[in-house]
Design a protein around this motif. Structure first.
Motif, PDB file in Angstrom:
ATOM      1  N   PRO A  88      -2.225   3.755   5.863  1.00  0.00           N
ATOM      2  CA  PRO A  88      -1.347   3.724   7.759  1.00  0.00           C
ATOM      3  C   PRO A  88      -1.913   4.292   8.640  1.00  0.00           C
ATOM      4  O   PRO A  88      -2.336   4.894   8.537  1.00  0.00           O
ATOM      5  N   ARG A 120       2.396  11.462   5.283  1.00  0.00           N
ATOM      6  CA  ARG A 120       3.562  12.294   5.537  1.00  0.00           C
ATOM      7  C   ARG A 120       3.159  12.577   6.826  1.00  0.00           C
ATOM      8  O   ARG A 120       4.031  13.547   7.223  1.00  0.00           O
ATOM      9  N   ASN A 175       0.666   4.680   0.809  1.00  0.00           N
ATOM     10  CA  ASN A 175       1.087   5.234   1.855  1.00  0.00           C
ATOM     11  C   ASN A 175       1.386   4.559   3.560  1.00  0.00           C
ATOM     12  O   ASN A 175       2.111   4.899   3.450  1.00  0.00           O
ATOM     13  N   PHE A 214       0.731  -1.089  -0.016  1.00  0.00           N
ATOM     14  CA  PHE A 214      -0.074  -0.180  -0.385  1.00  0.00           C
ATOM     15  C   PHE A 214       0.751   1.235   0.071  1.00  0.00           C
ATOM     16  O   PHE A 214       1.882   1.188   0.633  1.00  0.00           O
ATOM     17  N   ARG A 266       4.874   4.883   1.765  1.00  0.00           N
ATOM     18  CA  ARG A 266       5.752   6.233   2.397  1.00  0.00           C
ATOM     19  C   ARG A 266       6.357   6.288   4.411  1.00  0.00           C
ATOM     20  O   ARG A 266       7.896   6.873   4.045  1.00  0.00           O
ATOM     21  N   GLN A 312      -8.869   3.353   7.406  1.00  0.00           N
ATOM     22  CA  GLN A 312      -7.379   3.074   6.137  1.00  0.00           C
ATOM     23  C   GLN A 312      -6.292   2.635   7.124  1.00  0.00           C
ATOM     24  O   GLN A 312      -6.494   3.380   8.202  1.00  0.00           O
TER      25      GLN A 312
HETATM   26  C1  GS8 Z   1      -4.907   8.411   2.568  1.00  0.00           C
HETATM   27  C2  GS8 Z   1      -4.684   6.509   3.066  1.00  0.00           C
HETATM   28  C3  GS8 Z   1      -4.971   5.569   2.558  1.00  0.00           C
HETATM   29  O1  GS8 Z   1      -6.023   5.743   1.503  1.00  0.00           O
HETATM   30  C4  GS8 Z   1      -2.933   9.232   3.942  1.00  0.00           C
HETATM   31  O2  GS8 Z   1      -2.427   8.055   4.640  1.00  0.00           O
HETATM   32  O3  GS8 Z   1      -1.532   9.947   3.541  1.00  0.00           O
HETATM   33  N1  GS8 Z   1      -4.133  10.717   2.885  1.00  0.00           N
HETATM   34  C5  GS8 Z   1      -3.982   9.646   3.835  1.00  0.00           C
HETATM   35  N2  GS8 Z   1      -4.970   4.386   2.086  1.00  0.00           N
HETATM   36  C6  GS8 Z   1      -5.387   3.043   1.560  1.00  0.00           C
HETATM   37  C7  GS8 Z   1      -4.734   2.283   1.229  1.00  0.00           C
HETATM   38  S1  GS8 Z   1      -2.758   3.281   0.547  1.00  0.00           S
HETATM   39  O4  GS8 Z   1      -3.177   3.319  -1.391  1.00  0.00           O
HETATM   40  C8  GS8 Z   1      -6.681   2.557   1.988  1.00  0.00           C
HETATM   41  O5  GS8 Z   1      -6.618   2.473   2.950  1.00  0.00           O
HETATM   42  N3  GS8 Z   1      -8.044   2.114   1.306  1.00  0.00           N
HETATM   43  C9  GS8 Z   1      -8.858   1.669   2.213  1.00  0.00           C
HETATM   44  C10 GS8 Z   1     -10.066   2.798   2.338  1.00  0.00           C
HETATM   45  O6  GS8 Z   1      -9.651   3.637   1.396  1.00  0.00           O
HETATM   46  O7  GS8 Z   1     -11.155   2.154   2.338  1.00  0.00           O
END
Ligand code: GS8
Length: 220
Positions: free
Chosen positions: A56, A69, A14, A12, A17, A54
């Motif tokens: 991390p 970030r 994010n 993933f 990062r 979501q």
């Molecule tokens: C975005 C986290 C995110 O989109 C960050 O941590 O920088 N702005 C946040 N996470 C995605 C996976 S990484 O592409 C995620 O968890 N998606 C599942 C969902 O949104 O249901």
């Protein structure tokens, strides 16, 4: 002291990062997988860590953080005695403001375009759908516009925020790694030799190599 915990897995973007910053400072950390197939990311345990469901999520003792970030900035500040503290240029208001500005450019201009391409090219077909070629074309055009600005900027400095690497550069790594495997990469990056050289400089970093191998090529 127990190592910090990163909830989510390396493929993933994010999450990657955050792992990159941990690798840069040489911190000990534990990765705790969150099972997306079992929808664990939307379950109560994970929602208590990240209310947006979501990855991390990041835990350091009593501190629980979301937003990759912001997590990176915390990690770099916490380890500011290492050489890599320079990744934020803390202590110099002008230079740290420039790092912030280019980190925002990555988050608000680069990331949405590359994310849209990734979703259409990789996620939609994986879910059995048809990629929207119009969205891809518009996003690729947007990426080209953003990278034209980078190309000009890299004419007078080696990295986006100066002659040394910063978090603003590193933050581009996860999505760019996936984008470089897509058929649009040659047309986009091929048009910008300084951007290509900048990307190759980033790829030489041990942290980048390590996280690239951890990411594999599954998710985003
Ligand atoms: C975005 C986290 C995110 O989109 C960050 O941590 O920088 N702005 C946040 N996470 C995605 C996976 S990484 O592409 C995620 O968890 N998606 C599942 C969902 O949104 O249901």
């Amino acid at each position: 002291m127990s190592p910090v915990k990163v909830f989510g897995s390396a493929p993933f973007t994010n999450v990657a990062r955050v792992l990159l910053c941990l690798e840069e400072v040489g911190a000990e950390y534990e990765i705790v997988d969150v099972d997306f197939h079992a929808r664990e990311h939307k379950g109560p345990d994970h929602l208590a860590r990240n209310p947006f469901g979501q990855v991390p999520a990041f835990q350091d003792g009593d501190l629980m953080l979301v937003e990759s970030r912001a997590i990176c900035r915390y990690i770099l500040r916490k380890h500011r005695s290492t050489d890599q503290a320079n990744l934020l240029r803390e202590g110099n208001p002008e230079e740290s403001a420039v790092v912030d500005a280019w980190l925002y450019v990555e988050a608000l201009q680069y990331d949405p375009a590359v994310h849209a391409v990734f979703v259409q090219h990789s996620v939609v077909p994986a879910l059995g759908g048809e990629p929207d070629e119009r969205v891809i074309a518009e996003s690729v055009a947007q990426l080209k516009e953003t990278l034209a600005v980078y190309e000009a900027r890299l004419g007078t400095r080696s990295y986006l925020a100066g002659d040394e690497v910063s978090l603003a550069d590193l933050s581009h790594f996860p999505y760019t790694r996936y984008f470089m495997e897509m058929p649009y990469a040659a047309a986009v990056f091929g048009a910008y030799p300084r951007v290509t050289a900048w990307w190759e400089r980033l790829l030489c970093r041990p942290s980048v190599r390590k996280v690239a191998s951890m990411m594999g090529r599954d998710s985003g």
